[in-house]
Design an enzyme around this catalytic site. Structure first.
Site, short mmCIF file in Angstrom:
data_model
loop_
_atom_site.label_atom_id
_atom_site.label_comp_id
_atom_site.label_asym_id
_atom_site.label_seq_id
_atom_site.Cartn_x
_atom_site.Cartn_y
_atom_site.Cartn_z
CE LYS A 72 -16.08 -20.07 46.75
NZ LYS A 72 -16.32 -21.44 46.22
CG ASP A 109 -14.55 -23.22 42.97
OD1 ASP A 109 -13.51 -23.77 43.41
OD2 ASP A 109 -15.25 -22.46 43.64
#
Length: 279
Positions: A72, A109
């Site tokens: 990420k 997210d």
């Protein structure tokens, strides 16, 4: 130039380990419901060392990627740009490829957390508690920046983690106070508790759930329910689970990668539930 609707497109989830990922189940269910018969979604074991070569080897048929740990943050230098949301937490879980090959990173997210809470009627809270201080905790803070009007207390295991959470709070505009993990039972009395720790970490807290708990957001989905979530639910508290988060963030990924306005949330959730039940 007109893009042919029959063009086969590809997408995938990358990470290490990746065999456990439910993303293929969710995205493929969306493709079927949307009639995207020529779209495919796979999973690939990719670590930080192999990420560059993997990206450079992708052809024009690729529409996007989902990323999990440990990629990420590692992916950011390899992109042409990132959204403001992704930049706010220095974490990208979604890469979308433009027609000219440009790579743009986003973080679904954060809005996924907000959407999962709103689905359960949680639009705003005046305070909250976070269990843990890892990468997911920073995303939780970013989500709370959108819905929490007061203090967030983060329960952590070290002074270093405490300092990191306070720094994230300053960066995201959230009032963060840190407390020692030994006092984590106190967190359970907050209007909203977000558990961001690995499996088993919060099991010992199950016995401390108050008689009238408010809302627990436990980001785990396998195993499910966690001991904490099971006790919370038994006492009548509202529980938002990791599958809720996974589905809501995947909905946003599908919409970005396919260009469709509305991904099929309920169909994707049912596919995820069925896959988990089969494990």
């Amino acid at each position: 130039m007109t893009v042919r609707a029959i063009d086969a497109r590809r997408a995938a989830v990358l990470g290490s380990p990746i065999a456990h990922s439910l993303s293929p189940v969710l995205h493929r269910a969306a493709y079927r419901e949307l009639g995207l018969a020529d779209w495919s979604y796979d999973r690939f074991e990719v670590d930080e060392e192999s990420l560059t070569d993997f990206l450079d080897g992708l052809g024009p048929e690729w529409a996007g990627l989902s990323l999990t740990m440990p990629l990420k943050r590692a992916v950011i230098p390899l992109l042409d740009g990132v959204t403001e949301t992704a930049a706010s937490v220095e974490a990208v879980n979604t890469v979308v490829f433009a027609g000219d090959g440009r790579r743009t990173g986003d973080n679904t997210d954060i809005p996924g957390m907000v959407a999962a809470l709103r689905e359960r009627g949680i639009e705003q809270v005046d305070s909250a508690a976070i269990l843990g201080a890892g990468a997911t905790a920073s995303s939780a803070l970013a989500a709370l920046a959108r819905i929490c009007t007061g203090e967030v207390v983060a329960y952590v295991r070290s002074a270093e983690r405490a300092a990191e959470m306070r720094q994230w709070g300053e960066r995201l505009g959230v009032e963060v106070r840190t407390a020692d993990w030994a006092d984590a039972a106190e967190a359970l009395r907050a209007p909203l508790v977000i558990a961001t720790t690995p499996a088993g970490t919060t099991d010992a807290l199950a016995g401390a759930v108050p008689e009238r708990p408010a809302t627990l957001f436990d980001v785990l989905y396998d195993p499910w329910p966690t001991d904490l979530a099971a006790r919370w639910s038994a006492y009548g508290g509202a529980v938002v689970g990791g599958l809720d988060l996974l589905v809501h963030q995947a909905v946003l990924q599908v919409e970005q990668m396919t260009g469709r306005a509305a991904a099929p949330l309920d169909v994707m959730r049912k596919a995820g539930e069925h896959a988990l039940a089969a494990r």
